[in-house]
Scaffold this motif. Structure first.
Motif, mmCIF file in Angstrom:
data_model
loop_
_atom_site.group_PDB
_atom_site.id
_atom_site.type_symbol
_atom_site.label_atom_id
_atom_site.label_comp_id
_atom_site.label_asym_id
_atom_site.label_seq_id
_atom_site.Cartn_x
_atom_site.Cartn_y
_atom_site.Cartn_z
ATOM 1 N N LYS A 14 0.833 -1.209 0.000
ATOM 2 C CA LYS A 14 0.000 0.000 0.000
ATOM 3 C C LYS A 14 0.869 1.262 0.000
ATOM 4 O O LYS A 14 0.590 2.214 -0.727
ATOM 5 C CB LYS A 14 -0.938 -0.001 1.226
ATOM 6 N N ASP A 15 1.905 1.242 0.827
ATOM 7 C CA ASP A 15 2.831 2.385 0.855
ATOM 8 C C ASP A 15 3.432 2.636 -0.523
ATOM 9 O O ASP A 15 3.563 3.773 -0.974
ATOM 10 C CB ASP A 15 3.991 2.106 1.823
ATOM 11 N N LEU A 16 3.803 1.540 -1.159
ATOM 12 C CA LEU A 16 4.414 1.613 -2.480
ATOM 13 C C LEU A 16 3.475 2.324 -3.467
ATOM 14 O O LEU A 16 3.884 3.215 -4.214
ATOM 15 C CB LEU A 16 4.657 0.179 -2.953
ATOM 16 N N LEU A 52 3.948 13.871 2.089
ATOM 17 C CA LEU A 52 4.070 13.685 3.533
ATOM 18 C C LEU A 52 3.239 12.510 3.995
ATOM 19 O O LEU A 52 2.052 12.443 3.740
ATOM 20 C CB LEU A 52 3.618 14.942 4.278
ATOM 21 N N ARG A 53 3.922 11.598 4.694
ATOM 22 C CA ARG A 53 3.218 10.428 5.206
ATOM 23 C C ARG A 53 3.006 10.623 6.691
ATOM 24 O O ARG A 53 3.886 11.096 7.392
ATOM 25 C CB ARG A 53 4.066 9.189 4.974
ATOM 26 N N ILE A 54 1.836 10.262 7.140
ATOM 27 C CA ILE A 54 1.608 10.328 8.577
ATOM 28 C C ILE A 54 0.946 9.022 9.002
ATOM 29 O O ILE A 54 -0.022 8.577 8.381
ATOM 30 C CB ILE A 54 0.796 11.583 8.949
ATOM 31 N N LEU A 104 -2.311 9.556 4.574
ATOM 32 C CA LEU A 104 -2.780 9.202 5.916
ATOM 33 C C LEU A 104 -2.812 7.680 6.028
ATOM 34 O O LEU A 104 -3.757 7.024 5.591
ATOM 35 C CB LEU A 104 -4.178 9.787 6.152
ATOM 36 N N ASP A 105 -1.721 7.154 6.596
ATOM 37 C CA ASP A 105 -1.605 5.703 6.676
ATOM 38 C C ASP A 105 -2.321 5.208 7.938
ATOM 39 O O ASP A 105 -2.382 5.914 8.931
ATOM 40 C CB ASP A 105 -0.120 5.324 6.706
ATOM 41 N N GLU A 106 -2.815 3.984 7.879
ATOM 42 C CA GLU A 106 -3.522 3.370 9.025
ATOM 43 C C GLU A 106 -4.679 4.247 9.475
ATOM 44 O O GLU A 106 -4.877 4.467 10.667
ATOM 45 C CB GLU A 106 -2.570 3.141 10.210
ATOM 46 N N VAL A 131 4.190 -9.464 1.053
ATOM 47 C CA VAL A 131 5.503 -9.202 0.452
ATOM 48 C C VAL A 131 6.550 -8.842 1.513
ATOM 49 O O VAL A 131 7.713 -9.204 1.395
ATOM 50 C CB VAL A 131 5.401 -8.081 -0.610
ATOM 51 N N ARG A 132 6.096 -8.165 2.565
ATOM 52 C CA ARG A 132 7.050 -7.822 3.620
ATOM 53 C C ARG A 132 7.624 -9.088 4.251
ATOM 54 O O ARG A 132 8.831 -9.186 4.478
ATOM 55 C CB ARG A 132 6.377 -6.957 4.687
ATOM 56 N N GLU A 133 6.757 -10.064 4.491
ATOM 57 C CA GLU A 133 7.212 -11.337 5.048
ATOM 58 C C GLU A 133 8.200 -12.008 4.091
ATOM 59 O O GLU A 133 9.226 -12.553 4.507
ATOM 60 C CB GLU A 133 6.013 -12.264 5.299
HETATM 61 MG MG MG Z 1 2.071 0.508 5.127
#
Ligand code: MG
Ligand code: ADP
Length: 453
Positions: free
Chosen positions: A176-178, A195-197, A241-243, A360-362
């Motif tokens: 999602k960040d990507l 800007l990520r928060i 706006l993450d999470e 993918v992180r795993e």
């Molecule tokens: Mg994320």
């Protein structure tokens, strides 16, 4: 003459300064603790003695003769490389002594200090960079799966509509960040800040100030001159706006007003500030369910859910698994200074069947470990034994050897259960049905063999 006692207090306590004072005959009047350590002598062995006896190559006589300072020369004592300076002490136009000092007793200490400071500086620079710029582009999103490719091209189109709000959903570690980064970078806003928060990471009472900023004196501890919030800082760019699912209901109300009015007011401020940013929100929670549980505002949901990107979990795009593995091997090798060339077909097959709860992180973490393990064996290829969760399934690769029937049948049973779980996509009821055993037996056996589900 009491120059020594006058200056003494200035440097004897200063542990960073190696210093010595002599009179116009070259007799030592005073010396700092640090310099005594460098000289490996006691105060009594130095003070009152001709400096030539202490350091035969001293330059103070040149300084006493010329009355001119000598700054920044190399000075080696007892294996310590110093950069020293000596200045004449002049009284009523007459040279009455000399003061020699070195701020860093050892040039290598100074070098280390500078290097440490530089790396610290770079760390902060990186942090600031990552705070204000988007790192990834669509080229960084590796995929082969058709659905993912379509999602990427849809996201590229959205990027061209810089006013459209985007909601990205998907399990943790799916990328999602990507996507948020890539959309910003491909958009006309790319020259402006990103800007990520992380709404989950910032305590509720600070989030408002973080997002909207505050004026001086807005609350106790507020910085002088106030502080702009992320919405202001992102002006012209994108705010991510993450999470968002973790945001409190009261913050949700405030955010909703901001999105509706397109303006913010700093805490303790008295005038509104127009904002011009694209909002991208992301969550791994089901907002629909949170709405049902009255934990997420429905009206905010509709504001955010203008365009929706649902990033599928890795287990639902198996075609991506081999290309991602390749991608990470290539990416990790230089970083880990390893030379892993490939992965065995058998372990690749098992990885394709794995259900990847961490997505993918795993995978990235798992490959990093596997690469290190293979490298420790001086291997060039990843095999099942390098993946912890595959280890007990490696055994079938071994040639048939004489072993106890009990052990062999247990191994066989374990493998069969693991396979049933994989083919049923970890639906336990389905797996039990395939194995023709009841669910509670399956549970027991899963526990017995410690199979990951
Ligand atoms: Mg994320
Ligand atoms: N399709 C992909 N191609 C390359 N790397 C990926 C891909 N998807 C995820 N990653 C990597 O996996 C990690 C997790 O991705 P991230 O975007 O932070 O996931 P999320 O925000 O959904 O939790 C990151 O290191 C990211 O670079």
């Amino acid at each position: 003459m009491n120059i020594g006692s006058v200056l003494e207090g200035l440097f004897t306590q200063n542990q960073f300064m190696a210093a010595i004072i002599v009179d116009n005959k070259g007799i030592v009047l005073s010396v700092s603790e640090t310099y005594l350590q460098v000289l490996n002598l006691t105060k009594e062995e130095v003070v009152g003695k001709p400096i030539k006896e202490v350091t035969p190559h001293t330059r103070v006589f040149t300084i006493l003769a010329t009355g001119k300072a000598m700054v920044g020369y190399n000075w080696k004592v007892n294996g310590h490389n110093m950069i020293a300076s000596t200045i004449p002490i002049i009284k009523d136009g007459e040279t009455v002594g000399a003061f020699a000092y070195s701020v860093f007793p050892d040039i290598w200490d100074a070098k280390n200090l500078v290097e440490n400071l530089l790396s610290e500086l770079n760390m902060y620079r990186d942090e600031v960079d990552s705070l204000y710029t988007a790192k990834y582009t669509f080229d960084d999103i590796v995929s082969k799966d058709k659905g993912m490719e379509m999602l990427k091209s849809f996201a590229r189109q959205i990027a061209n509509h810089p006013f459209t709000t985007v909601l990205i959903t998907g399990e943790s570690g799916t990328g999602k960040d990507l996507f948020a980064n890539a959309i910003h970078n491909a958009s006309p806003r790319s020259r402006f800040p990103f800007l990520r928060i992380n709404c989950a990471a910032i305590p509720e009472n600070l989030l408002e100030a973080e997002l909207f900023g505050y004026e001086e004196g807005a609350y106790t501890g507020a910085k002088k001159g106030g502080k702009p919030g992320k919405f202001e800082l992102a002006h012209g760019g994108t705010i991510f706006l993450d999470e968002i699912g973790e945001m409190s209901l009261s913050m949700q109300s405030k955010l909703l007003i901001v999105l509706q009015e397109q303006e913010i007011e700093r805490l303790g401020g008295s005038f509104p500030i127009k904002i011009k940013v694209r909002v991208i929100a992301a969550t791994n929670r089901s907002l629909e369910q949170l709405i049902q549980e009255k934990k997420f505002r429905e009206d905010l949901y509709y504001r955010l859910n203008v365009v929706r990107l649902e990033v599928p979990p890795l287990r639902q795009r198996k075609q991506d698994i081999p290309v991602l593995i390749r991608h990470f091997i290539d990416k990790l090798n230089p970083r880990l200074r390893t030379m892993i060339a490939n992965i065995s077909p058998k372990s690749l097959k098992l990885l394709e069947q794995y259900h990847w709860p961490g997505n993918v992180r795993e995978m990235e973490n798992m490959l990093e470990r596997a690469i290190i393990m293979a490298d420790m064996e001086n291997g060039r290829s990843l095999d099942c034994r390098h993946f912890k969760f595959l280890q007990n399934r490696c055994s079938s690769e071994a040639p048939l050897e004489l072993q106890s029937l009990k052990v062999a049948s247990q191994k066989f049973e374990e493998e069969l259960i693991a396979r049933a779980l994989e083919t049923s996509n970890f639906n336990l009821a389905k797996a039990a049905e395939q194995l023709e055993i009841d669910l509670s037996t399956l549970y027991k056996k899963i526990k017995k063999y410690g199979i990951e589900t």
